[in-house]
Design a protein around this motif. Sequence first.
Motif, short mmCIF file in Angstrom:
data_model
loop_
_atom_site.label_atom_id
_atom_site.label_comp_id
_atom_site.label_asym_id
_atom_site.label_seq_id
_atom_site.Cartn_x
_atom_site.Cartn_y
_atom_site.Cartn_z
N ILE A 85 0.85 -1.21 0.00
CA ILE A 85 0.00 0.00 0.00
C ILE A 85 0.88 1.25 0.00
N ILE A 115 2.45 1.77 -3.40
CA ILE A 115 1.52 2.34 -4.40
C ILE A 115 1.22 3.80 -4.06
N VAL A 116 1.06 4.09 -2.75
CA VAL A 116 0.82 5.48 -2.34
C VAL A 116 1.98 6.37 -2.82
N ILE A 174 1.83 6.81 -6.60
CA ILE A 174 0.78 7.78 -7.00
C ILE A 174 1.26 9.20 -6.72
N THR A 175 1.89 9.39 -5.55
CA THR A 175 2.38 10.72 -5.19
C THR A 175 3.46 11.18 -6.17
N MET A 231 1.99 12.30 -9.50
CA MET A 231 1.15 13.51 -9.51
C MET A 231 1.74 14.64 -10.34
N SER A 290 -8.60 9.44 10.31
CA SER A 290 -8.47 9.85 8.90
C SER A 290 -9.37 11.07 8.63
N LEU A 298 1.50 15.14 1.45
CA LEU A 298 0.48 14.11 1.22
C LEU A 298 1.03 12.73 1.59
N THR A 356 1.52 12.42 5.48
CA THR A 356 0.24 12.29 6.18
C THR A 356 -0.37 10.92 5.94
N THR A 357 -0.30 10.45 4.70
CA THR A 357 -0.90 9.15 4.39
C THR A 357 -0.14 8.02 5.08
N LEU A 415 -1.15 7.88 8.59
CA LEU A 415 -2.48 7.27 8.75
C LEU A 415 -2.41 5.75 8.64
N VAL A 416 -1.59 5.27 7.70
CA VAL A 416 -1.43 3.81 7.55
C VAL A 416 -0.90 3.23 8.86
#
Lengths: 313, 283
Positions: free
Chosen positions: A15, A18-19, A22-23, A26, A248, A286, A289-290, A293-294
């Motif tokens: 995860i 992939i996060v 994606i970042t 961007m 979250s 981003l 922070t993500t 959260l994970v």
Amino acid sequence: MAGVIARRLVGSIPILLIVSLITFAMIHMIPGDPAAAIAGLSATGEQIANIRRDLGLDQPLLTQLGHWYLNLMQGDLGRSLLLGQPVLSATMQRLPVTLALSGYALVLTLLFGLLSGIVAALRQNTWIDQAAMVFAMLGISVPNFYLGLLMIILFAVHLGWLPTGGYIPFTADPIGWLATSTMPAISLALLLTGLLARITRSTMLEVLRQDYIRTARAKGLPERRVVLRHALANALIPITTVIGIIVSLLISGSVVTETLFSIPGIGQLLTQAVLNRDYPMVQGGLLITTALLVLINIAVDVCYALLDPRVRY
Amino acid sequence: MSRPRRSLGVLRRLLHHRLFLLGAALFGIILAAALLAPLIAQVDPNKLSMRNKFQPPSMNYVFGTDNFGRSLWSRVIWGAQLSMFIGGAVVAINAVAGTAIGAIAGYFRPLDNMLMRINDALMAFPAVLLAIAVTAVLGPSVNDVIIALAIVYTPRTARIVRSSVIVLREMEYVQAARAAGAGDWRILRRHILPNAMAPLLVQLSFLFAYAVLTEATLSFLGVGAVPPTPTWGNIMAEGRQYMTDAPWIITIPGAALMITVLGLNLLGDGLRDVLDPRLRIQQ
């Protein structure tokens, strides 16, 4: 328990990969030339070329990706174009503010959400239950920035009880922190309180119908003991799982709350970064922070496994 | 029970659900205002009239005027139209993309792991943060806001559809259809998806509320549709500077937003109670 933590950490690796991908992607999704978009309309060709070189956008995509992960592993998320300081340190400087505000809002949420949910379940189908559920429904329907604005108009502008905005750290002045954080924390907490009250009521009603509650009552235990030791203890287990969702939502909500109340946390930092096309800051903020959260969700899962021995990951 | 009779039964139960009816009424008012905007708000929402700035609500100016003397009635009504359009578009994209991804992941197990890891990663981002980051990348326009919200919320819909499909694909009637020689796509289309619609419908009604709310948040932060296009969020953002003297610039669009979200939440609760009783909040 170490096995549970290890399995959840390993499970989070894909995860996070992939996060981060994606970042990374961007900046490449900006329509046209990303360097020109970052530099702005009035930039010269030289300035655009400088940005392209500084951000490595002139390199082949795979090389950029390799550098991204290499830097990531060294804790280097680039430099903020707006602040001129490393993204990681800019984020870490503001993290305590967001965490303190979110923590305050979380305490309010747990206190009022659990309490109103429990009371509503125990007084099912009475006016207390109905009032609590109307409050909960309104709570999940009032946008947090609207509530914040209404509170500013009432408590700051008309009554003058609290400041309209700004932030005083807890370590500098606890009373000042309370004064500057109370309205933002309430505006953050209302939605979550409504959410938690509904879930708590529903879970409590489910538990109160179980055979072991009937047995506890039948053997003559006082109602207080039945509720606290038998019902609540078991109802809290599934409720634990929503804490991750609540955190979250707190982080999401802090974006607009911090901007509204001029609180120098991560939310305000990222909003400023977006408005000023500071893409390295947006990407880094981003991602951090993500990832946070994970990790919080892993902690919640571990707590869940600790509380309920039937749970296996 | 035949499908039309079952639908009638659902409709009858919905019509007896008081909170569903209240939600439908609240949402219906906003939807009607949005659809009738050209008739009921004929004054151009962007027409400036500096002589009439900061007029409080009155018979002449039902919702008052803003700092440029623009009619707040027109701006709020046209803002409603934009909110409904964005909410509707996000729901439509979610219904198609979320169903497709969820159905493929749930039915074709070899693809499940890959699709759900991407899904989980997108769901790991805080929703509003991801939405503002995507609009930062794509640019602030209505279309880009719709794309951003679709990216944020589609994974949530996909997960719900997938959960239903995983359960349904093991059902005996599906096994029977397979044994009778039905192909995968036919089984999915004719036997599984129609039965996975209930939780999807419930999800979509809540999603409409989230989409309207998040769009207002983006506009409030200045990363939504560009002014002077009226949105509830940017009307409130502009009104912040004048909240002492002209609080109506904030309170009226905020109330419209709240009524919309409340209406949709009540609708969603009602649909869930009737269509998907396993998930109902205990009555």
